[in-house]
Motif scaffolding. Structure first.
Motif, PDB file in Angstrom:
ATOM      1  N   VAL A  46       0.842  -1.212   0.000  1.00 18.27           N
ATOM      2  CA  VAL A  46       0.000   0.000   0.000  1.00 18.27           C
ATOM      3  C   VAL A  46       0.867   1.248   0.000  1.00 18.27           C
ATOM      4  O   VAL A  46       0.592   2.217  -0.724  1.00 18.27           O
ATOM      5  CB  VAL A  46      -0.965  -0.019   1.203  1.00 18.27           C
ATOM      6  CG1 VAL A  46      -1.599   1.343   1.420  1.00 18.27           C
ATOM      7  CG2 VAL A  46      -2.027  -1.077   1.003  1.00 18.27           C
ATOM      8  N   LEU A  47       1.941   1.255   0.791  1.00 18.64           N
ATOM      9  CA  LEU A  47       2.830   2.416   0.821  1.00 18.64           C
ATOM     10  C   LEU A  47       3.503   2.651  -0.528  1.00 18.64           C
ATOM     11  O   LEU A  47       3.622   3.793  -0.977  1.00 18.64           O
ATOM     12  CB  LEU A  47       3.881   2.245   1.919  1.00 18.64           C
ATOM     13  CG  LEU A  47       3.365   2.329   3.348  1.00 18.64           C
ATOM     14  CD1 LEU A  47       4.483   2.036   4.337  1.00 18.64           C
ATOM     15  CD2 LEU A  47       2.754   3.683   3.619  1.00 18.64           C
ATOM     16  N   VAL A  48       3.930   1.588  -1.177  1.00 22.79           N
ATOM     17  CA  VAL A  48       4.535   1.719  -2.506  1.00 22.79           C
ATOM     18  C   VAL A  48       3.513   2.268  -3.501  1.00 22.79           C
ATOM     19  O   VAL A  48       3.823   3.168  -4.286  1.00 22.79           O
ATOM     20  CB  VAL A  48       5.104   0.366  -2.982  1.00 22.79           C
ATOM     21  CG1 VAL A  48       5.455   0.409  -4.448  1.00 22.79           C
ATOM     22  CG2 VAL A  48       6.317  -0.011  -2.155  1.00 22.79           C
ATOM     23  N   ALA A  49       2.300   1.769  -3.449  1.00 20.24           N
ATOM     24  CA  ALA A  49       1.260   2.240  -4.369  1.00 20.24           C
ATOM     25  C   ALA A  49       0.928   3.707  -4.130  1.00 20.24           C
ATOM     26  O   ALA A  49       0.754   4.476  -5.078  1.00 20.24           O
ATOM     27  CB  ALA A  49       0.005   1.382  -4.230  1.00 20.24           C
ATOM     28  N   ARG A  50       0.852   4.116  -2.881  1.00 18.87           N
ATOM     29  CA  ARG A  50       0.553   5.521  -2.566  1.00 18.87           C
ATOM     30  C   ARG A  50       1.687   6.433  -3.021  1.00 18.87           C
ATOM     31  O   ARG A  50       1.450   7.524  -3.530  1.00 18.87           O
ATOM     32  CB  ARG A  50       0.307   5.700  -1.080  1.00 18.87           C
ATOM     33  CG  ARG A  50      -0.962   5.003  -0.621  1.00 18.87           C
ATOM     34  CD  ARG A  50      -1.201   5.224   0.820  1.00 18.87           C
ATOM     35  NE  ARG A  50      -2.076   6.412   0.921  1.00 18.87           N
ATOM     36  CZ  ARG A  50      -2.237   7.109   2.018  1.00 18.87           C
ATOM     37  NH1 ARG A  50      -1.579   6.791   3.100  1.00 18.87           N
ATOM     38  NH2 ARG A  50      -3.037   8.137   2.029  1.00 18.87           N
ATOM     39  N   ARG A  51       2.916   5.987  -2.851  1.00 22.46           N
ATOM     40  CA  ARG A  51       4.063   6.787  -3.287  1.00 22.46           C
ATOM     41  C   ARG A  51       4.067   6.935  -4.805  1.00 22.46           C
ATOM     42  O   ARG A  51       4.361   8.006  -5.333  1.00 22.46           O
ATOM     43  CB  ARG A  51       5.360   6.161  -2.800  1.00 22.46           C
ATOM     44  CG  ARG A  51       6.573   7.004  -3.137  1.00 22.46           C
ATOM     45  CD  ARG A  51       7.809   6.483  -2.504  1.00 22.46           C
ATOM     46  NE  ARG A  51       7.671   6.616  -1.048  1.00 22.46           N
ATOM     47  CZ  ARG A  51       8.541   6.107  -0.192  1.00 22.46           C
ATOM     48  NH1 ARG A  51       9.568   5.426  -0.620  1.00 22.46           N
ATOM     49  NH2 ARG A  51       8.373   6.279   1.098  1.00 22.46           N
TER      50      ARG A  51
END
Length: 67
Positions: free
Chosen positions: A57-62
């Motif tokens: 999720v963090l990678v996708a948000r970034r």
């Protein structure tokens, strides 16, 4: 990459099967690495899965912010 483009053009069903198997294997590998890293902390069994999902999720948000 040229091979994948050619495969997508010639056989789209096989392309999607290869893509799904690749994503599944990558997810399993990430899960195994998370289990190795978190195994010594005596956390519940769902902790590695939660760590992998939070990281994804963090990678996708970034990536979403960079556009």
């Amino acid at each position: 990459m040229n091979y994948l483009e050619r495969l997508r053009d010639q056989s789209p069903v096989l392309y999607w099967i290869v893509l799904l198997v690749g994503f599944w294997l990558a997810f399993r590998l990430l899960l195994a690495v998370a289990q190795l890293l978190l195994g010594s902390f005596a956390l519940p069994g769902w902790a590695p899965l939660a760590l992998v999902l939070v990281a994804l999720v963090l990678v996708a948000r970034r990536q979403q912010r960079s556009r």
